[in-house]
Design a protein around this motif. Structure first.
Motif: not given
Length: 670
Positions: A3-4, A218-233, A291-294
């Motif tokens: 997480v940047r 969920l915090f890490a996924v919403l922040c944007g880790n190494d994967y593209a953030r989903p649309p609209g987030v 999927g990112a949470l897994r």
């Protein structure tokens, strides 16, 4: 992953989020990728000249010696190839562009941190020499690290901020707080320990409104880790009320943490977040976030079984249909992640070096070697059908590499191989001489060329012969001399340490060793990088890297060279800049006849493969007398001492060798 900005955020609250530890008498799970990068970038190593691998190896050996002194038992877990889903491709390409920028900055004498090309391979050799247990995962290692650490109830050592997110029973020790250089002992106790800091996820959550630890993924996924953030987030997060003044560091992270603390767990939070999005995006975002949470859940791989029984660790092995020997070799680090990427994804990424960015990538030189690797690997694809001619079908791999200061993707076709060499599953059954011949034919080197060469240097010499033949390599005599002088460092170590070396020989070896390392020391003080020399040596390293991978794939018909003392970037660049333009290698070697004989043997083996112009006598820009005076001064100031053994292999030869004159003029091969 990662997480940047998270590591700097927790560092700002070090007193609140960390507890002090005195680590001893424990297992510790080490993120291998983080460790070798950390040691490389935080030990004052020279990075402009393609790698001072001996200096890195010394630092890494000292690190593991500190652990041993405290009875800390390290288990190193290494990343493998890219994720099979390829979901990180965009991130990987962005990282590659960033590395190119940093390499370019280094080439201009500015700051930057780019790992030398062979650093990972050197690190593996250090692990083997120090008898450190390690495993290479099939893809990214984070989940496997977390799962093993929890199974053994021991801490994780890394610099990856994702370990602040994982639920770790015994905690996460960041490398930044791991004081391995300051091993201490409690007063009145014989036990020694490493002072360390351990991150407390509970303290972190308490600070942010008593948020549930289960919300951290969920915090890490919403922040944007190494994967593209989903649309609209992004649009949704931009509407969060700020918790700190606008523009302050970590504003977005802090706002998100406080906002998430209102939910008891991730399921309800995810449901409410999705409802805030446009209806057309909701199902897609739900699937992507789920999927990112897994990626933060425990791994099905059981690394403890590998360390206890040597069992394979790839959970996806059955569906991939890969030969068992390949999976086992990957887990043991005997095959590179480059191999699994080519095999599974049919795509490879060629890492940039500190080279001339105006010229084609240095990796172009080693492309024919990669084509042979691809031919061997892709014969395993069950969808490929052999042609009636008996040759394997033509297959291809996409290569992502540097093009000036950006990246490009090229389709590279594999070469055709005879049918008997086109079955990956039975490759290990080929006789050793046939595997050796396949490698030599790829390098365009005759077997007899290597007969007089010591075993430990046969592969580097074969690579050098290949390198000299390539039309894009603009090597000069001084580049060849510098490389060969660098290859003498290992044999010099062996001569100094061997009880069989006579006193006069040991004295001469110490003197030459001191001369070479005084050149290295002076080069580090110089801010100039000769881009022509840098590009030539980058081409050589690329050829060596790919030849190593091909040799490994063929079950090592040639012994793997000791990379810790084979190439020293500061030394070879320094020799080019300082000594060789004004004098020959022969005069430098006059203090150590045994080293001189080996040098001449290696030179004689390579000479028939070079264009005639490479061995034209050099023009002398300074007098020999001046150079000898300078060298004599450096000898008087340098205490060579007894070089610490790095385990380098060297076998002397009693064969009569042709002595070249002071100008090293061209000698016809016998």
């Amino acid at each position: 992953m990662g997480v940047r900005g998270l590591m700097s955020l927790v560092d700002d609250h070090r007193k609140e989020f960390f507890t002090d530890l005195k680590l001893r008498d424990t297992n510790i799970i080490i993120d291998g990728y983080s460790l070798f990068h950390w040691l490389c970038f935080n030990s004052g190593l020279e990075l402009r000249y393609g790698g001072d691998y001996d200096s890195f190896a010394e630092v890494a050996q000292e690190f593991f010696a500190s652990l041993l002194a405290c009875n800390i038992r390290p288990y190193v877990i290494l990343d493998g190839g890219c994720d099979i889903s390829d979901k990180k491709l965009a991130t990987l390409k962005d990282r590659l562009r960033k590395k190119i920028e940093l390499a370019h900055a280094l080439s201009l004498g500015r700051g930057g941190s780019v790992c030398p090309l062979l650093l990972r391979e050197v690190f593996l050799q250090v692990l083997a020499r120090a008898q450190v247990r390690f495993v290479q995962c099939f893809s990214e290692a984070d989940r496997d690290i977390m799962t093993l650490a929890n199974h053994w109830n021991c801490p994780v050592l890394s610099s990856d901020s994702d370990f602040c997110i994982f639920d770790l029973k015994a905690g996460f020790c960041p490398l930044s707080g791991f004081q391995w250089r300051h091993v201490a002992a409690a007063r009145g106790s014989p036990h020694r320990y490493v002072p360390a800091s351990c991150f407390s996820a509970d303290a972190f959550c308490r600070h942010f409104g008593h948020a549930s630890r289960a919300l951290l993924p969920l915090f890490a996924v919403l922040c944007g880790n190494d994967y593209a953030r989903p649309p609209g987030v992004d649009a949704m997060l931009s509407q969060l009320p700020p918790r700190v003044p606008k523009g302050r560091r970590h504003q977005r992270l802090l706002a998100l943490l406080h906002w998430l603390s209102r939910w008891a767990g991730p399921a309800q939070a995810l449901q409410d977040i999705v409802q805030c999005l446009p209806a057309r995006d909701r199902e897609q975002v739900r699937a992507l976030l789920g999927g990112a949470l897994r990626d933060y859940e425990p791994s099905p791989a059981k690394l403890q079984d590998f360390f206890q029984h040597g069992a394979a660790v790839c959970a996806d092995a059955p569906e991939l249909g890969l030969p068992g020997w390949v999976l086992a070799a990957l887990a043991r680090g005997q095959l590179s992640p480059f191999i699994s990427d080519a095999l599974v994804l049919r795509r490879t990424m060629l890492h940039p070096q500190v080279e001339n960015m105006q010229r084609p990538s240095a990796h172009r030189t080693s492309q024919p070697i990669r084509q042979a690797i691809y031919a061997l690997l892709l014969s395993a694809d069950p969808h490929l059908q052999s042609k009636p001619s008996g040759a394997a079908p033509l297959v291809a791999v996409s290569e992502v590499e540097r093009m000036q200061k950006d990246i490009k993707t090229s389709v590279v076709h594999a070469v055709r191989l005879p049918k008997e060499q086109s079955d990956l599953g039975k490759l290990t059954e080929l006789p050793s001489d046939k595997r050796q011949l396949l490698l030599l034919e790829t390098l365009k080197v005759k077997r007899t060329t290597l007969d007089p060469v010591p075993d430990s240097l046969r592969l580097p010499v074969a690579v050098s012969c290949y390198w000299l033949q390539h039309p894009e390599v603009q090597a000069k005599l001084l580049h060849v001399e510098a490389l060969l002088l660098g290859m003498l460092v290992g044999p010099l170590h062996a001569m100094i340490d061997s009880p069989d070396t006579e006193d006069e020989g040991r004295k001469g070896a110490k003197t030459l060793y001191g001369d070479l390392y005084s050149v290295k020391a002076r080069t580090r003080l110089s801010g100039r990088v000769d881009l022509d020399a840098a590009h030539v040596f980058c081409q050589w390293q690329s050829c060596l890297q790919m030849a190593l991978y091909l040799n490994q794939l063929l079950s090592s018909p040639f012994p793997e060279p000791d990379l810790t003392c084979l190439y020293n970037g500061s030394l070879v660049h320094g020799l080019c800049q300082e000594l060789l333009p004004s004098a020959s290698a022969a005069s430098l070697l006059s203090t150590c006849p045994e080293a001189k004989r080996l040098y001449e043997l290696l030179f004689h083996a390579m000479q028939p493969y070079a264009p005639p112009e490479v061995f034209q006598p050099k023009s002398r820009s300074h007098s020999k007398k001046k150079r000898q005076k300078k060298l004599g001064t450096s000898r008087s100031k340098t205490r060579a001492g007894t070089a610490s053994s790095t385990g380098c292999l060297y076998k002397g030869s009693n064969r009569f060798m042709l002595l070249m004159d002071e100008n090293l003029e061209a000698v016809e091969p016998e």
